[in-house]
Design a protein around this motif. Sequence first.
Motif, PDB file in Angstrom:
ATOM      1  N   ALA A 248       0.946  -0.790   9.248  1.00 58.04           N
ATOM      2  CA  ALA A 248       1.749  -1.176   8.340  1.00 58.04           C
ATOM      3  C   ALA A 248       2.744   0.983   8.550  1.00 58.04           C
ATOM      4  O   ALA A 248       3.319   0.818   7.478  1.00 58.04           O
ATOM      5  CB  ALA A 248       0.923  -0.784   7.347  1.00 58.04           C
TER       6      ALA A 248
ATOM      7  N   ASN B 216       1.272   2.786   2.837  1.00 59.47           N
ATOM      8  CA  ASN B 216       1.150   2.266   3.779  1.00 59.47           C
ATOM      9  C   ASN B 216      -0.548   2.001   4.107  1.00 59.47           C
ATOM     10  O   ASN B 216      -0.686   2.907   2.758  1.00 59.47           O
ATOM     11  CB  ASN B 216       1.462   2.316   5.030  1.00 59.47           C
TER      12      ASN B 216
ATOM     13  N   ASN C  54       0.672  -8.417   5.194  1.00 57.24           N
ATOM     14  CA  ASN C  54       0.378  -7.042   4.861  1.00 57.24           C
ATOM     15  C   ASN C  54       0.271  -6.861   3.183  1.00 57.24           C
ATOM     16  O   ASN C  54      -1.246  -6.876   3.150  1.00 57.24           O
ATOM     17  CB  ASN C  54       1.653  -5.816   4.852  1.00 57.24           C
TER      18      ASN C  54
END
Length: 503
Positions: free
Chosen positions: A34, A142, A482
């Motif tokens: 990420a 992230n 993600n």
Amino acid sequence: MDWGYYAKPSKTFCQGMVNKQCSFPRGKVLGGSAVSNVMVYHRASPLDYDFWASSGNDGWSYKEVLPYFIKSERIQIDEYDHGYHGTNGPLRVNYTAPHSTVSEPFFRACEEKGLKRIDYNGKDTLGVSRVQFNINFNKRDNSAHAFLDPIIDIRSNLRVLLNAFAIKVLLKGSTAEGVEFVKDCKRYIVKARKEVILSSGSINSPQLLMVSGIGPREELNKHKIEVKNELPVGRHMKDHTMFFNLVFRSNEVAPNKTLRENLERYIKGETPLTNALGVENVAFINTKTPGKGLPDIELITSPPPLGVANKLQSILFFNFDSDVSKVFDGYNPLTDFSIYVVLLNPKSIGSVTLQSKNPIDFPVIDLNYFSDPNNEDIETMYQGVKYVLSLSKTRAFRDINATFIGHQLGCEDLKKNGSEREYWYCALRQFSTTIFHPMSTTRMGRSPKESVVDSKCLVHRTKNLRVVDAGVIPNIIRGHPNAPIYMIAEKISDEIKKYYGEL
């Protein structure tokens, strides 16, 4: 910050790369991949999760996982489908601005083709949209930034070790007791009072399991590793294939800013440098039943001035051969833009295996694209290419004189003497690469013959050991992984709390 992996050499894809190998970056840093991905926040199709549940993974239907998506999200865009998004979570979701010169023409072209503007994380999965990014003004948001930074200095029960390399899960019989790791050239053992949780990703988690004795018998025997639990670790890997050499030139010219000027814009939270890898808009289509059904192709736009890779980028990032990469010399970053074609539901199955029993040796990543027996994958991508080319016939593209100029080096003879399909099949094999979405290498399921973990992400036939990362996804989702990984982590966190009476 990156492991520096390369996939196994291939005969059917990545033919334009050095040694026929795709580069395969994986995060080697807090936050994992990420930290280096394109920040796209995409949950995939609700039916993907309903399929998980119908396959025997109780508790994973879309209705059951939606609250966990909502829990972690803090959406900061003005218009979205209410009831599908969270506003109080740690993970920011936002658009970038201002738009590029070709953003609105792309929207209008897609609308002429029958697509509507949607919130792709809401009630509709087919349509066109701006990219929803995990971005906080001008900073990447992230997993490390959103979840770890706020608590790293205040949680007494959390200790983070940097530059520590896990080399083995310690097993006593069928129970995981701890982990052995190396730091500063010394070996350490850490014992677990309750559980060991692996979150090393779809490539490194299976490697760690296999060197620890959990994996396919033939693979462990090959490397003289004692088989402690025979499971299909590393099998069933799937990944999204991307073709990115579809380039258009328009009469819209992006401002020719210097690097200093673009950095000044970035400091103000403005594009183009806030667009990760230059991407801006997305469209989700079904090539077989346009306007209905589930998406099988994703289109991603990369507009000027970052819309085309240059020769150096293509060599360093994608591992293109220096001769093949010459094709990028002919593109103009101020007038040219790319539309990437991504295969969302591949049939081809790859694998992660071992190079040796030494955990320091890189794992063997066999992507195995375009290997499905009926050639469905490459044909679907070909239909996606045809869809993109058809955009040039729309009024929106004609208004800006958007003309296809993509040059498929190495396939010219087929363009002259072969069929259109043969030409594009050649181009797809030459220029297609990974979009870095490996999944299902430690997948979830009921049967130890077909899966590695159960519906609570506990490793089959092993006590006190879980895997919580993209590897547990039962079958590849039609979207970027993600956001689903965050959802999985939220859900399993609750499972752990319930098990130990904390929830």
